[in-house]
Design an enzyme around this catalytic site. Structure first.
Site, PDB file in Angstrom:
ATOM      1  N   SER A   7     -92.925 -38.516  39.277  1.00  0.00           N
ATOM      2  CA  SER A   7     -91.724 -37.985  39.924  1.00  0.00           C
ATOM      3  C   SER A   7     -91.602 -38.556  41.326  1.00  0.00           C
ATOM      4  CB  SER A   7     -91.806 -36.458  40.005  1.00  0.00           C
ATOM      5  OG  SER A   7     -90.805 -35.995  40.896  1.00  0.00           O
ATOM      6  N   HIS A  32     -89.388 -40.066  36.634  1.00  0.00           N
ATOM      7  CA  HIS A  32     -88.764 -38.744  36.628  1.00  0.00           C
ATOM      8  C   HIS A  32     -88.013 -38.565  37.946  1.00  0.00           C
ATOM      9  CE1 HIS A  32     -88.549 -34.502  35.297  1.00  0.00           C
ATOM     10  NE2 HIS A  32     -88.718 -34.185  36.573  1.00  0.00           N
ATOM     11  N   ASP A  34     -85.682 -36.089  40.196  1.00  0.00           N
ATOM     12  CA  ASP A  34     -85.332 -34.682  40.387  1.00  0.00           C
ATOM     13  C   ASP A  34     -84.089 -34.547  41.257  1.00  0.00           C
ATOM     14  OD1 ASP A  34     -87.483 -33.184  39.049  1.00  0.00           O
ATOM     15  OD2 ASP A  34     -88.766 -34.265  40.460  1.00  0.00           O
ATOM     16  N   MET A  36     -81.409 -32.092  42.891  1.00  0.00           N
ATOM     17  CA  MET A  36     -81.309 -30.675  43.284  1.00  0.00           C
ATOM     18  C   MET A  36     -80.045 -30.437  44.094  1.00  0.00           C
ATOM     19  SD  MET A  36     -85.201 -30.025  44.497  1.00  0.00           S
ATOM     20  CE  MET A  36     -86.594 -30.629  43.538  1.00  0.00           C
ATOM     21  N   HIS A  65     -83.723 -35.217  35.810  1.00  0.00           N
ATOM     22  CA  HIS A  65     -83.858 -33.760  35.709  1.00  0.00           C
ATOM     23  C   HIS A  65     -82.837 -33.131  36.645  1.00  0.00           C
ATOM     24  CE1 HIS A  65     -86.758 -30.104  36.509  1.00  0.00           C
ATOM     25  NE2 HIS A  65     -85.650 -29.737  35.896  1.00  0.00           N
ATOM     26  N   MET A  67     -81.286 -30.267  38.348  1.00  0.00           N
ATOM     27  CA  MET A  67     -81.401 -28.874  38.790  1.00  0.00           C
ATOM     28  C   MET A  67     -80.095 -28.542  39.511  1.00  0.00           C
ATOM     29  SD  MET A  67     -85.400 -29.112  39.853  1.00  0.00           S
ATOM     30  CE  MET A  67     -85.367 -30.894  39.796  1.00  0.00           C
ATOM     31  N   MET A 136     -90.818 -25.976  32.551  1.00  0.00           N
ATOM     32  CA  MET A 136     -91.188 -25.947  33.961  1.00  0.00           C
ATOM     33  C   MET A 136     -92.460 -25.130  34.115  1.00  0.00           C
ATOM     34  SD  MET A 136     -89.009 -27.806  35.476  1.00  0.00           S
ATOM     35  CE  MET A 136     -89.804 -27.551  37.065  1.00  0.00           C
ATOM     36  N   GLY A 144     -95.521 -30.406  44.554  1.00  0.00           N
ATOM     37  CA  GLY A 144     -96.794 -29.986  45.114  1.00  0.00           C
ATOM     38  C   GLY A 144     -97.147 -28.522  44.949  1.00  0.00           C
ATOM     39  N   ASP A 174     -93.526 -30.041  33.460  1.00  0.00           N
ATOM     40  CA  ASP A 174     -93.101 -30.448  34.805  1.00  0.00           C
ATOM     41  C   ASP A 174     -93.538 -29.431  35.844  1.00  0.00           C
ATOM     42  OD1 ASP A 174     -91.876 -31.541  36.982  1.00  0.00           O
ATOM     43  OD2 ASP A 174     -89.819 -31.217  36.292  1.00  0.00           O
TER      44      ASP A 174
HETATM   45  C1  DX5 Z   1     -89.926 -29.496  40.764  1.00  0.00           C
HETATM   46  C2  DX5 Z   1     -89.623 -30.807  40.097  1.00  0.00           C
HETATM   47  C3  DX5 Z   1     -90.809 -31.569  39.705  1.00  0.00           C
HETATM   48  C4  DX5 Z   1     -91.689 -32.004  40.849  1.00  0.00           C
HETATM   49  C5  DX5 Z   1     -93.081 -32.005  40.327  1.00  0.00           C
HETATM   50  O1  DX5 Z   1     -88.751 -28.792  40.925  1.00  0.00           O
HETATM   51  O2  DX5 Z   1     -88.852 -30.585  38.922  1.00  0.00           O
HETATM   52  O3  DX5 Z   1     -90.459 -32.693  38.916  1.00  0.00           O
HETATM   53  O4  DX5 Z   1     -91.379 -33.270  41.361  1.00  0.00           O
HETATM   54  O5  DX5 Z   1     -93.924 -32.223  41.377  1.00  0.00           O
HETATM   55  P1  DX5 Z   1     -95.485 -31.935  41.266  1.00  0.00           P
HETATM   56  O6  DX5 Z   1     -96.019 -32.822  40.173  1.00  0.00           O
HETATM   57  O7  DX5 Z   1     -95.977 -32.328  42.628  1.00  0.00           O
HETATM   58  O8  DX5 Z   1     -95.662 -30.481  40.966  1.00  0.00           O
HETATM   59 ZN    ZN Z   2     -88.582 -32.342  37.587  1.00  0.00          ZN
END
Ligand code: DX5
Ligand code: ZN
Length: 216
Positions: A7, A32, A34, A36, A65, A67, A136, A144, A174
């Site tokens: 990601s 990946h 993300d 948001m 992804h 969100m 999730m 993190g 994820d």
């Molecule tokens: C969180 C994201 C994840 C995130 C995962 O909302 O959807 O894809 O980047 O990060 P780690 O692997 O650091 O938990």
């Molecule tokens: Zn994600």
């Protein structure tokens, strides 16, 4: 065989092309991305211009992804930007089935993501339309975070149902994935592992990718 999807949320955004090249050369399978909106999740990240810029510097499949509240408004524009897989949240869609048909009509793979509190059974009616289910294992919005252990039961139940009904969709995990929990996730039925902090957060991201890919 594990599909590893680093990601880029945990990458250095000022050096994205270089970081992507690093994980691609090391054997990452997908990227990946993300997205948001600051509404569905309490954070903002990036949108179509960044997806388009990443598309130009890699041949890896882009696993986008979303969100985003009511993602049907943006599916076409993310397809145009170069997404290969569009994953939308069940919790963000009033008309999930319709939105999945929109993704398929764009010629892309369709995924649904579930927040930690959403039961996998709520997906049963749309499973025939899916290429990917993203469980999730953290509350979405930030990289993190710590892995939520209850994800294991959801994964096992989904994998069992998939086998019983002969479905071929992939299961992606994820959030909070690392080299310690990866093997048990794969044994429990995960096909795709998203890794942000455990790849881009490491001093040697290439070595982290190779370590994930060596897990059997
Ligand atoms: C969180 C994201 C994840 C995130 C995962 O909302 O959807 O894809 O980047 O990060 P780690 O692997 O650091 O938990
Ligand atoms: Zn994600």
């Amino acid at each position: 065989m594990l599909i590893l999807a680093p990601s880029v949320l945990s990458a250095d955004f000022a050096r994205l092309a270089e970081h992507i090249q690093t994980v691609e050369s090391a054997g990452a399978d997908w990227l990946h991305l993300d997205v948001m909106d600051g509404l569905f999740v309490p954070n903002l990240s990036f949108g179509q211009p960044v997806v388009r810029a990443i598309r130009a510097v890699t041949t890896l499949p882009l696993d986008v992804h979303l969100m985003i509240q009511d993602p049907g408004r943006y599916l076409d524009s993310f397809a145009q930007a170069g997404a290969d897989i569009l994953t939308i949240h069940l919790e963000a869609c009033v008309h999930l089935h319709r939105n999945l048909q929109q993704i398929k009509a764009l010629g892309l793979q369709a995924g649904v993501a579930l927040n930690p509190h959403t039961p996998v059974e709520s997906l049963w009616p749309v499973l025939p339309d899916l290429d990917l289910v993203c469980l999730m294992s953290v509350n979405p919005g930030f990289g993190g975070q710590a892995f939520i252990p209850a994800t294991m039961n959801k994964l096992a139940a989904l994998d069992r149902y998939r086998k019983e009904h002969g479905f071929t969709f992939r299961i992606e995990i994820d959030g909070g994935v690392d080299l310690i929990n990866a093997a048990s996730l794969m044994q429990a039925g995960a096909d795709v592992l998203v890794a942000g902090n455990s790849v881009f957060g490491q001093a040697d991201a290439a070595q982290a990718v190779r370590a994930f890919k060596a897990i059997r």
